[in-house]
Design an enzyme around this catalytic site. Structure first.
Site, mmCIF file in Angstrom:
data_model
loop_
_atom_site.group_PDB
_atom_site.id
_atom_site.type_symbol
_atom_site.label_atom_id
_atom_site.label_comp_id
_atom_site.label_asym_id
_atom_site.label_seq_id
_atom_site.Cartn_x
_atom_site.Cartn_y
_atom_site.Cartn_z
ATOM 1 N N CYS A 1 0.184 3.800 2.683
ATOM 2 C CA CYS A 1 0.667 3.288 3.976
ATOM 3 C C CYS A 1 2.146 3.607 4.154
ATOM 4 C CB CYS A 1 0.463 1.775 4.070
ATOM 5 S SG CYS A 1 -1.252 1.238 3.995
ATOM 6 N N CYS B 1 0.840 -1.202 0.000
ATOM 7 C CA CYS B 1 0.000 0.000 0.000
ATOM 8 C C CYS B 1 0.880 1.259 0.000
ATOM 9 C CB CYS B 1 -0.906 -0.046 1.227
ATOM 10 S SG CYS B 1 -1.729 1.492 1.631
#
Length: 106
Positions: free
Chosen positions: A34, A31
């Site tokens: 993230c 991600c």
């Protein structure tokens, strides 16, 4: 990763959020947002050291826990107080906005 952020598992999660205020970053290695959020949470963990705990949970490794807390998008930060989720922040926000949201809980 510094020692300011605890990496949680299904075995350590309940105890980690049971006492005080804990910000849990539900994330995944693939991600991109993230990864963008990681240095921000490191900075906040240093700023709030002694007041709030910070932790990360890899949703790929511990999917049932992410499902239990309705994590549908990443990154999702869930702020726990004495084991109860109080607030949820979805997406990668600027550090000032994250700091404000966290301060509202404490």
């Amino acid at each position: 990763m510094s020692d300011l952020i605890q990496h949680l598992t299904d075995q350590t999660f309940t105890e980690a959020v049971a006492h005080g205020t804990t910000v849990v970053d539900f994330w995944a290695p693939w991600c991109a947002p993230c990864r963008e959020l990681a240095p921000i949470t490191e900075t906040l963990a240093a700023e709030f050291k002694g007041k709030i705990s910070f932790a990360k949970l890899n949703v790929d490794d511990f999917t049932p826990l992410s499902e239990q807390y309705d994590v549908l998008s990443m990154p999702t930060l869930v702020i726990f107080k004495d084991g109860e989720p109080l607030d949820r922040i979805v997406g990668s926000l600027p550090i000032d906005q994250l700091r404000t949201r966290i301060q509202q809980v404490i």
